[in-house]
Motif scaffolding. Structure first.
Motif, short mmCIF file in Angstrom:
data_model
loop_
_atom_site.label_atom_id
_atom_site.label_comp_id
_atom_site.label_asym_id
_atom_site.label_seq_id
_atom_site.Cartn_x
_atom_site.Cartn_y
_atom_site.Cartn_z
N LEU A 168 0.85 -1.19 0.00
CA LEU A 168 0.00 0.00 0.00
C LEU A 168 0.88 1.24 0.00
N TYR A 169 0.38 2.33 -0.55
CA TYR A 169 1.06 3.62 -0.42
C TYR A 169 0.23 4.47 0.52
N LEU A 170 0.75 4.65 1.74
CA LEU A 170 -0.03 5.32 2.77
C LEU A 170 0.91 5.93 3.79
N ASP A 173 0.87 10.63 7.95
CA ASP A 173 -0.02 11.79 7.96
C ASP A 173 -1.39 11.44 7.39
N PHE A 174 -1.37 10.73 6.27
CA PHE A 174 -2.61 10.40 5.59
C PHE A 174 -3.46 9.47 6.45
N LYS A 202 8.64 2.16 4.18
CA LYS A 202 9.69 3.00 3.59
C LYS A 202 9.05 4.11 2.78
N ARG A 203 9.20 5.35 3.26
CA ARG A 203 8.75 6.54 2.53
C ARG A 203 7.32 6.42 2.02
N GLY A 204 6.44 6.02 2.90
CA GLY A 204 5.03 5.95 2.54
C GLY A 204 4.60 4.64 1.91
#
Length: 233
Positions: A168-170, A173-174, A202-204
């Motif tokens: 997932l890209y998460l 903050d989100f 790692k980085r989102g």
């Protein structure tokens, strides 16, 4: 010339009868959804209904002080804008793209017209809407009674159920904005999950290494919501 829409790319669309699918196909418009994009805003006219393909969209409640909390999550298993079936003309929540991807959209007026002419489809979609209401109600219980660690695991699992794969890209903050909590709390939980080797962050980008472990740490709400949405028949 646009390629013919792939009805089977959305689970709910795939359950429609062949005759209904044929009526809808010429009007299904492919759209690209970007993370952080609002597909619908509060008090905005419901011009379209959306059928996600590989995007994830959160249904978000918004207070007058602009604080937000996600009430539901929709992916390739369902649709957005289903309240038009109950006569709603305006959106009462925001729909926020959690993970970028593709969707099909359809003019809501046309959708209502097609549904109104098919009693079996009406019943099928009302059952779907009922499951969505059950999910929202369970989320309300979860936010009130369960720890943040359980909520984070719950949300990660719901997200995984709606994408193909284990990534997932998460960002922190989100996710904090979705859960209505402080970023620092999400960071602490994510750090613990990494130490337990359940996820890699790692980085989102979140890679789930041990899904069973997440299920063990999650609350009962995940299984309740999963059972409510897994079967569309």
């Amino acid at each position: 010339m646009q390629p013919k829409p792939d009805i089977n790319a959305n689970v709910l669309l795939a359950t429609f009868s062949p005759s209904t699918q044929l009526r809808l196909i010429p009007y299904l418009e492919p759209v690209i959804c970007k993370q952080g994009q609002w597909l619908q805003d509060t008090h905005e006219k419901l011009r379209y209904v959306y059928f996600p393909v590989d995007t994830l969209v959160a249904v978000v409640g918004v207070l007058s002080n602009s604080k937000t909390t996600a009430l539901n999550l929709v992916g390739q298993e369902g649709m957005l804008g289903s309240t038009v079936l109950l006569g709603s003309r305006l959106s009462h929540h925001r729909t926020l793209v959690q993970q970028a991807g593709r969707a099909y959209r359809l003019p809501s007026g046309l959708f209502k017209e097609v549904v109104s002419q098919d009693n079996a489809l009406q019943l099928h979609l009302l059952r779907y809407l009922h499951r969505q209401l059950l999910s929202i109600a369970q989320s309300a219980i979860c936010y009130r009674h369960h720890y943040l660690e359980q909520q984070v695991c719950h949300w990660l699992l719901l997200s995984l159920d709606r994408v193909n794969g284990s990534s997932l890209y998460l960002t922190h903050d989100f996710m904090a904005s979705l859960l209505g909590v402080r970023r620092e709390g999400v960071t602490v939980v994510a750090g613990k999950l990494q130490q337990l080797e359940l996820i890699e962050y790692k980085r989102g980008h979140i890679s789930v290494l041990n899904r069973h472990g997440l299920e063990q740490l999650s609350c009962e709400c995940y299984q309740v919501i999963r059972k409510a949405t897994v079967n569309l028949e």
